[in-house]
Scaffold this motif. Sequence first.
Motif, mmCIF file in Angstrom:
data_model
loop_
_atom_site.group_PDB
_atom_site.id
_atom_site.type_symbol
_atom_site.label_atom_id
_atom_site.label_comp_id
_atom_site.label_asym_id
_atom_site.label_seq_id
_atom_site.Cartn_x
_atom_site.Cartn_y
_atom_site.Cartn_z
ATOM 1 N N SER A 159 14.691 -3.039 46.315
ATOM 2 C CA SER A 159 16.149 -3.021 46.288
ATOM 3 C C SER A 159 16.722 -2.251 47.463
ATOM 4 O O SER A 159 17.886 -2.453 47.842
ATOM 5 C CB SER A 159 16.635 -2.401 44.978
ATOM 6 N N ARG A 160 15.919 -1.372 48.067
ATOM 7 C CA ARG A 160 16.369 -0.592 49.220
ATOM 8 C C ARG A 160 15.891 -1.200 50.549
ATOM 9 O O ARG A 160 16.675 -1.432 51.464
ATOM 10 C CB ARG A 160 15.870 0.850 49.107
ATOM 11 N N ARG B 11 17.050 -4.952 51.486
ATOM 12 C CA ARG B 11 18.485 -5.230 51.572
ATOM 13 C C ARG B 11 18.864 -5.492 53.028
ATOM 14 O O ARG B 11 18.341 -4.862 53.944
ATOM 15 C CB ARG B 11 19.260 -4.020 51.035
#
Length: 212
Positions: free
Chosen positions: A207-208, A211
């Motif tokens: 998710s980090r 992105r």
Amino acid sequence: MDTDQLIRTLAADNAHRAPRVGALLTMGLLVAAPLSILIFATFLGVRPDVMTAMHNPFFDMKFAVTLSLAIPAIIVSLHLSRPEALMRGWGWLLLLPVGLLAVAIGSEAMMAPAMPMTMRLVGKNSRACLSAIPAMSLPLLAGALFGLRHGAPSRPALAGALAGLLSAGLAATLYASHCTDDSPLFVATWYTIATAIVTAIGAAVGSRVLRY
């Protein structure tokens, strides 16, 4: 640049994106694999009775299950590396190991039990399974995230979770050659829990780092 030319340029760029991501994903996994193998060789190793175990269909089943998780997860993760890609129509691939395990558990249930169900479920290696699979998965997860980072997934957490699934599937394939618990009940329980741990890590990190 007019609109039509811009569309053609973007389409051409997108057509070449998946193969490039696929090549980088392969490279990342190949670079990470020796470290996972080193962890396996140092702390685990192949079970001593492997030649005898190969005649047990439930031993062979473990590899069918782990590879039927890893390979579809690689395919789906590459699909989702494109920004316009949707999960719809692809998720069924990830159900292949579930179907194999269901058949194996049913087959074992129809056989005369060699040991009590509790022993088949808990086995002798549950703790080792929960630590070894995640430990061997982490280098592979890093390699997978490296490759997928060169794509443009619109759902980075989901792409990271799939990176965790494929990493856990590959690590579990290694671990299966060490594990002396061959019952499908054991595999369905402890391999699944270990895979879920790696999947959660992949989703959190993805998710980090995925992105854009």
